[in-house]
Design a protein around this motif. Structure first.
Motif, PDB file in Angstrom:
ATOM      1  N   PRO A  66       0.816  -1.231   0.000  1.00 18.51           N
ATOM      2  CA  PRO A  66       0.000   0.000   0.000  1.00 18.51           C
ATOM      3  C   PRO A  66       0.844   1.273   0.000  1.00 18.51           C
ATOM      4  O   PRO A  66       0.488   2.257  -0.657  1.00 18.51           O
ATOM      5  N   VAL A  67       1.967   1.244   0.738  1.00 16.94           N
ATOM      6  CA  VAL A  67       2.838   2.426   0.778  1.00 16.94           C
ATOM      7  C   VAL A  67       3.478   2.654  -0.581  1.00 16.94           C
ATOM      8  O   VAL A  67       3.519   3.778  -1.096  1.00 16.94           O
ATOM      9  N   THR A  68       3.972   1.571  -1.179  1.00 19.28           N
ATOM     10  CA  THR A  68       4.616   1.693  -2.494  1.00 19.28           C
ATOM     11  C   THR A  68       3.627   2.168  -3.550  1.00 19.28           C
ATOM     12  O   THR A  68       3.960   3.001  -4.399  1.00 19.28           O
ATOM     13  N   ALA A  69       2.408   1.640  -3.479  1.00 21.06           N
ATOM     14  CA  ALA A  69       1.408   1.991  -4.481  1.00 21.06           C
ATOM     15  C   ALA A  69       0.980   3.450  -4.386  1.00 21.06           C
ATOM     16  O   ALA A  69       0.667   4.079  -5.397  1.00 21.06           O
ATOM     17  N   THR A  70       0.975   3.986  -3.166  1.00 23.35           N
ATOM     18  CA  THR A  70       0.493   5.360  -2.992  1.00 23.35           C
ATOM     19  C   THR A  70       1.603   6.397  -2.965  1.00 23.35           C
ATOM     20  O   THR A  70       1.420   7.526  -3.423  1.00 23.35           O
ATOM     21  N   ALA A  71       2.771   6.024  -2.405  1.00 25.06           N
ATOM     22  CA  ALA A  71       3.841   7.016  -2.233  1.00 25.06           C
ATOM     23  C   ALA A  71       5.121   6.663  -2.968  1.00 25.06           C
ATOM     24  O   ALA A  71       6.037   7.484  -3.031  1.00 25.06           O
ATOM     25  N   GLY A  72       5.233   5.436  -3.491  1.00 21.25           N
ATOM     26  CA  GLY A  72       6.429   5.050  -4.232  1.00 21.25           C
ATOM     27  C   GLY A  72       7.387   4.204  -3.418  1.00 21.25           C
ATOM     28  O   GLY A  72       7.327   4.181  -2.181  1.00 21.25           O
ATOM     29  N   PRO A  73       8.291   3.485  -4.090  1.00 19.30           N
ATOM     30  CA  PRO A  73       9.209   2.568  -3.397  1.00 19.30           C
ATOM     31  C   PRO A  73      10.238   3.269  -2.529  1.00 19.30           C
ATOM     32  O   PRO A  73      10.745   2.669  -1.577  1.00 19.30           O
ATOM     33  N   VAL A  74      10.587   4.521  -2.824  1.00 18.33           N
ATOM     34  CA  VAL A  74      11.557   5.239  -1.987  1.00 18.33           C
ATOM     35  C   VAL A  74      10.975   5.471  -0.597  1.00 18.33           C
ATOM     36  O   VAL A  74      11.630   5.220   0.424  1.00 18.33           O
ATOM     37  N   VAL A  75       9.730   5.924  -0.539  1.00 20.39           N
ATOM     38  CA  VAL A  75       9.067   6.122   0.754  1.00 20.39           C
ATOM     39  C   VAL A  75       8.893   4.777   1.458  1.00 20.39           C
ATOM     40  O   VAL A  75       9.085   4.670   2.675  1.00 20.39           O
ATOM     41  N   ALA A  76       8.531   3.744   0.699  1.00 19.62           N
ATOM     42  CA  ALA A  76       8.357   2.415   1.289  1.00 19.62           C
ATOM     43  C   ALA A  76       9.655   1.923   1.928  1.00 19.62           C
ATOM     44  O   ALA A  76       9.639   1.346   3.024  1.00 19.62           O
ATOM     45  N   TYR A  77      10.764   2.166   1.251  1.00 22.40           N
ATOM     46  CA  TYR A  77      12.052   1.766   1.821  1.00 22.40           C
ATOM     47  C   TYR A  77      12.335   2.528   3.114  1.00 22.40           C
ATOM     48  O   TYR A  77      12.816   1.948   4.094  1.00 22.40           O
ATOM     49  N   ASN A  78      12.067   3.825   3.130  1.00 23.19           N
ATOM     50  CA  ASN A  78      12.297   4.610   4.344  1.00 23.19           C
ATOM     51  C   ASN A  78      11.405   4.152   5.488  1.00 23.19           C
ATOM     52  O   ASN A  78      11.827   4.142   6.653  1.00 23.19           O
ATOM     53  N   VAL A  79      10.178   3.759   5.177  1.00 15.76           N
ATOM     54  CA  VAL A  79       9.291   3.205   6.201  1.00 15.76           C
ATOM     55  C   VAL A  79       9.874   1.908   6.750  1.00 15.76           C
ATOM     56  O   VAL A  79       9.903   1.680   7.971  1.00 15.76           O
ATOM     57  N   LEU A  80      10.352   1.051   5.852  1.00 18.60           N
ATOM     58  CA  LEU A  80      10.956  -0.219   6.268  1.00 18.60           C
ATOM     59  C   LEU A  80      12.165   0.023   7.163  1.00 18.60           C
ATOM     60  O   LEU A  80      12.301  -0.595   8.225  1.00 18.60           O
ATOM     61  N   ALA A  81      13.047   0.918   6.747  1.00 15.87           N
ATOM     62  CA  ALA A  81      14.254   1.191   7.527  1.00 15.87           C
ATOM     63  C   ALA A  81      13.913   1.796   8.887  1.00 15.87           C
ATOM     64  O   ALA A  81      14.595   1.528   9.886  1.00 15.87           O
ATOM     65  N   THR A  82      12.862   2.602   8.939  1.00 19.06           N
ATOM     66  CA  THR A  82      12.469   3.232  10.197  1.00 19.06           C
ATOM     67  C   THR A  82      11.846   2.222  11.150  1.00 19.06           C
ATOM     68  O   THR A  82      12.106   2.249  12.367  1.00 19.06           O
ATOM     69  N   LEU A  83      11.012   1.325  10.622  1.00 17.44           N
ATOM     70  CA  LEU A  83      10.314   0.359  11.467  1.00 17.44           C
ATOM     71  C   LEU A  83      11.183  -0.820  11.880  1.00 17.44           C
ATOM     72  O   LEU A  83      10.873  -1.494  12.873  1.00 17.44           O
ATOM     73  N   THR A  84      12.252  -1.083  11.141  1.00 13.40           N
ATOM     74  CA  THR A  84      13.069  -2.273  11.392  1.00 13.40           C
ATOM     75  C   THR A  84      13.558  -2.376  12.838  1.00 13.40           C
ATOM     76  O   THR A  84      13.336  -3.403  13.494  1.00 13.40           O
ATOM     77  N   PRO A  85      14.231  -1.371  13.410  1.00  9.05           N
ATOM     78  CA  PRO A  85      14.682  -1.525  14.794  1.00  9.05           C
ATOM     79  C   PRO A  85      13.532  -1.586  15.789  1.00  9.05           C
ATOM     80  O   PRO A  85      13.643  -2.268  16.828  1.00  9.05           O
ATOM     81  N   VAL A  86      12.429  -0.927  15.480  1.00  6.12           N
ATOM     82  CA  VAL A  86      11.266  -0.956  16.374  1.00  6.12           C
ATOM     83  C   VAL A  86      10.665  -2.365  16.426  1.00  6.12           C
ATOM     84  O   VAL A  86      10.379  -2.899  17.514  1.00  6.12           O
ATOM     85  N   LEU A  87      10.475  -2.971  15.264  1.00  2.00           N
ATOM     86  CA  LEU A  87       9.905  -4.319  15.206  1.00  2.00           C
ATOM     87  C   LEU A  87      10.844  -5.342  15.847  1.00  2.00           C
ATOM     88  O   LEU A  87      10.395  -6.263  16.534  1.00  2.00           O
ATOM     89  N   SER A  88      12.147  -5.177  15.636  1.00  3.48           N
ATOM     90  CA  SER A  88      13.119  -6.080  16.267  1.00  3.48           C
ATOM     91  C   SER A  88      13.047  -5.964  17.778  1.00  3.48           C
ATOM     92  O   SER A  88      13.080  -6.976  18.504  1.00  3.48           O
ATOM     93  N   ALA A  89      12.951  -4.736  18.275  1.00  2.00           N
ATOM     94  CA  ALA A  89      12.880  -4.517  19.718  1.00  2.00           C
ATOM     95  C   ALA A  89      11.601  -5.111  20.298  1.00  2.00           C
ATOM     96  O   ALA A  89      11.623  -5.703  21.397  1.00  2.00           O
TER      97      ALA A  89
END
Length: 213
Positions: A66-89
């Motif tokens: 949904p993020v990629t479809a609405t905002a593009g893969p660059v934003v989707a990647y930034n969302v992934l990178a931002t959420l990664t340490p949070v989800l791991s924690a």
């Protein structure tokens, strides 16, 4: 800096984030057109390449669709990178609460795990390596099987299978590391407590029998 302009800036350095952005978009493109995301002829045409050699994250790509479809893969990647340490924690907190009663201590351990120097360094270009949601949960399941001997073989086997499957579609590299560490851990247990390991082998076999299919 990236979130000041999330559509044009990437979290990380060098060319690796660009590659991951391309892979996020390619996976969704492949699924949308009914083709397998493991190979592509868009590179090295006409023979194509095997993307299993790349840091492919098809499950993350699917969840971020949904993020990629609405905002593009660059934003989707930034969302992934931002959420990664949070989800791991969060995954580490669940595992630590299994072993430790104190919530504060569990949160401290979870934050040290999710935001460790290793994880932050990998976020500069390798979110597939930084995303560590399944290792702490795998430790819990293995402890249930090998140490506590608690729960049915069916439940533990299906939990084990689910964690392995999820990790396969997030990072085969991390899954291989989990396998190595599991074998090493069982070998250490067998060397230190040989009789206990022999006693647990039948139940371990039943768990693997449920997980394997």
């Amino acid at each position: 800096d990236a979130w000041a302009s999330p559509g044009t800036r990437l979290i990380g350095v060098s060319e690796d984030p660009i590659q991951n952005v391309w892979l996020l978009g390619l996976t969704q493109h492949a699924l949308a057109h009914g083709s397998a995301p493991w190979t592509t002829t868009l590179i090295d045409a006409p023979s194509g390449v095997n993307l299993m050699w790349s840091p492919l994250m098809p499950l993350a790509s699917l969840l971020l669709w949904p993020v990629t479809a609405t905002a593009g893969p660059v934003v989707a990647y930034n969302v992934l990178a931002t959420l990664t340490p949070v989800l791991s924690a969060l995954a580490a907190y669940v595992a630590l609460r299994y072993f430790v009663r104190d919530r504060v201590a569990s949160w401290i351990g979870a934050l040290l795990y999710g935001f460790s120097p290793y994880a932050i360094a990998q976020l500069l270009g390798h979110p597939h390596a930084a995303l560590g949601t399944t290792p702490p949960l795998l430790l819990v399941v293995l402890n249930e099987v090998l140490i506590r001997r608690h729960g049915s073989a069916r439940r533990n086997g299906l939990l084990l299978a689910a964690l392995v499957t999820v990790q396969f579609f997030l990072s085969v590299e991390v899954l291989a590391s989990e396998l190595v560490m599991t074998v090493l851990g069982v070998a250490i247990l067998a060397a230190r407590y040989p009789q206990r390991v022999r006693d647990v082998l039948p139940s371990l076999g039943r768990v693997v029998a449920w997980a394997a299919p």
